[in-house]
Design an enzyme around this catalytic site. Structure first.
Site, short mmCIF file in Angstrom:
data_model
loop_
_atom_site.label_atom_id
_atom_site.label_comp_id
_atom_site.label_asym_id
_atom_site.label_seq_id
_atom_site.Cartn_x
_atom_site.Cartn_y
_atom_site.Cartn_z
N SER A 115 0.85 -1.18 0.00
CA SER A 115 0.00 0.00 0.00
C SER A 115 0.89 1.23 0.00
O SER A 115 1.98 1.23 0.58
CB SER A 115 -0.90 0.02 1.25
OG SER A 115 -1.49 1.28 1.43
N SER A 116 0.42 2.31 -0.62
CA SER A 116 1.19 3.54 -0.60
C SER A 116 1.26 4.14 0.80
O SER A 116 2.05 5.06 1.06
CB SER A 116 0.59 4.56 -1.58
OG SER A 116 -0.76 4.82 -1.28
N CYS A 117 0.45 3.61 1.74
CA CYS A 117 0.54 4.01 3.14
C CYS A 117 1.89 3.61 3.75
O CYS A 117 2.27 4.09 4.82
CB CYS A 117 -0.57 3.37 3.97
SG CYS A 117 -2.23 3.84 3.48
N TYR A 144 -1.85 0.05 10.03
CA TYR A 144 -2.01 -0.64 8.75
C TYR A 144 -0.70 -0.61 7.97
O TYR A 144 -0.26 -1.62 7.41
CB TYR A 144 -3.11 0.05 7.96
CG TYR A 144 -3.36 -0.49 6.58
CD1 TYR A 144 -4.05 -1.68 6.38
CD2 TYR A 144 -2.91 0.20 5.45
CE1 TYR A 144 -4.29 -2.17 5.11
CE2 TYR A 144 -3.15 -0.28 4.17
CZ TYR A 144 -3.84 -1.47 4.01
OH TYR A 144 -4.07 -1.95 2.74
N LYS A 148 1.86 -3.68 6.58
CA LYS A 148 2.18 -3.82 5.17
C LYS A 148 3.69 -3.81 4.93
O LYS A 148 4.22 -4.55 4.09
CB LYS A 148 1.50 -2.71 4.36
CG LYS A 148 0.00 -2.90 4.21
CD LYS A 148 -0.30 -4.15 3.39
CE LYS A 148 -1.77 -4.33 3.11
NZ LYS A 148 -2.05 -5.54 2.31
N HIS A 188 -13.13 4.67 1.66
CA HIS A 188 -12.05 5.58 1.30
C HIS A 188 -12.65 6.80 0.60
O HIS A 188 -13.86 6.93 0.49
CB HIS A 188 -11.05 4.87 0.39
CG HIS A 188 -10.20 3.88 1.11
ND1 HIS A 188 -10.48 2.52 1.12
CD2 HIS A 188 -9.08 4.03 1.87
CE1 HIS A 188 -9.56 1.88 1.84
NE2 HIS A 188 -8.70 2.77 2.30
#
Length: 320
Positions: A115-117, A144, A148, A188
């Site tokens: 994820s770009s998170c 989160y 990841k 989202h």
């Protein structure tokens, strides 16, 4: 197994898709490439990723040629702030159990979805793959993101220690599309915007609230495009980089997403900015240099993507 068709060789693989009931998983199953392979899409009752013994038993029994790991507990800012423990533990357990069990079961190919998170909050955009772990994470989805990062690192470590095991991670930008979540407690940005603007139109309201000043920028890709990229990775696995962003290469402001949704839905009112609400990172745009060199690009425009997602939302509303 190989079959011959039109004088060419076609490889049919047994592909395990985790999280097949989620938005990404359902788009993977809906893709026309899914019909070219033997796809396993177990429910959580058949394959409970939170229980290691259940995972290893399933993999030893079915022996997939490749795993696509897209299962996870996902949600927007509100959900992440409300349940950070669950977002950390569930995603960490699922990733660790599946990746380690895949190694133990002798499965040598796996595509893990990051994820770009995972990127630090203050990193210069566009976000490059080697920026991971070089700064503080965004607090609004930190749990989160940690899970990841840990799963991606486990994939990397296993390959470095056991090179015949190719466990690769795709890092998609933000996603939206068919089978998205429209519940305000879990959605989202784009599905939340669609729902808010639709309700405002139905109630003849004069305005819609936007969190923050609307200047923060986000890169949202239609989920069917990610599914296309994943299947391209399945069928071109050797050339797929071990860590690769998947995205558009450009972004829009929050205000622009609201304006695009309003145009498609037919809402003619205005917007009010609530500066007391959290907005997350100011920008999150992934670098797609590796993706471009690999030879893949998304095909869906923002207008087409929102239109299709809105149509899916209306179908859900009609079934209620």
């Amino acid at each position: 197994m190989k079959i011959f068709k039109n004088e060419s060789v076609k490889i049919i693989m047994k592909v395990l898709v985790t999280g097949s009931s989620g938005m990404v998983g359902r788009n993977i199953l809906d893709h026309n490439k899914a019909h070219d392979h033997n796809v396993l899409s177990p429910s959580s009752n058949e394959l409970n990723l939170l229980l290691y013994e259940n995972v290893i038993q399933y993999l030893n029994k079915h022996k997939p040629d490749i795993i696509i790991h897209c299962a996870g507990k996902v949600g927007g800012i509100q959900a992440n702030l409300r349940e950070p423990v669950k977002f950390l533990l569930d995603n960490l357990d699922m990733g660790r159990n599946l990746v380690w069990a895949a190694y133990q079961a002798g499965i040598t190919r796996l595509i893990n979805l990051g994820s770009s998170c995972m990127y630090p909050r203050n990193t210069q955009n566009p976000l490059r793959e080697d920026d991971i772990l070089k700064g503080e994470l965004e607090p609004t989805n930190e749990g989160y993101a940690i899970a990841k990062v840990a799963t991606a690192k486990l994939c990397d470590y296993i390959h470095k220690e056991y090179p015949t095991y190719s466990y690769k991670t795709m890092i998609p930008c933000n996603l939206y599309g068919k089978w998205d979540k429209f519940d305000p407690d879990a959605s989202h940005l784009i599905p939340a915007v669609i729902r808010k603007v639709y309700i405002a139109k139905q109630l003849n309201e004069s305005s819609v609230e936007i969190w923050g000043d609307g200047q923060a920028r986000r890169e949202f890709m239609y989920a069917a495009d990610l599914a296309d990229c994943i299947w391209h990775g399945v069928e071109n696995f050797e050339s797929l980089p071990f860590l690769m962003n998947v995205g558009l290469g450009y972004d829009f402001s929050i205000n622009e997403y609201y304006e695009a949704a309003a145009k498609i839905i037919g809402f003619e009112g205005g917007f009010i900015h609530n500066l007391d609400k959290p907005v997350g990172m100011k920008q999150k745009l992934v670098d797609i240099t590796k993706q471009t060199a690999w030879g893949w690009r998304p095909a869906t425009t923002l207008s087409d993507g929102i239109t299709r997602t809105f149509e899916h939302f209306l179908m859900r509303e009609e079934r209620k």
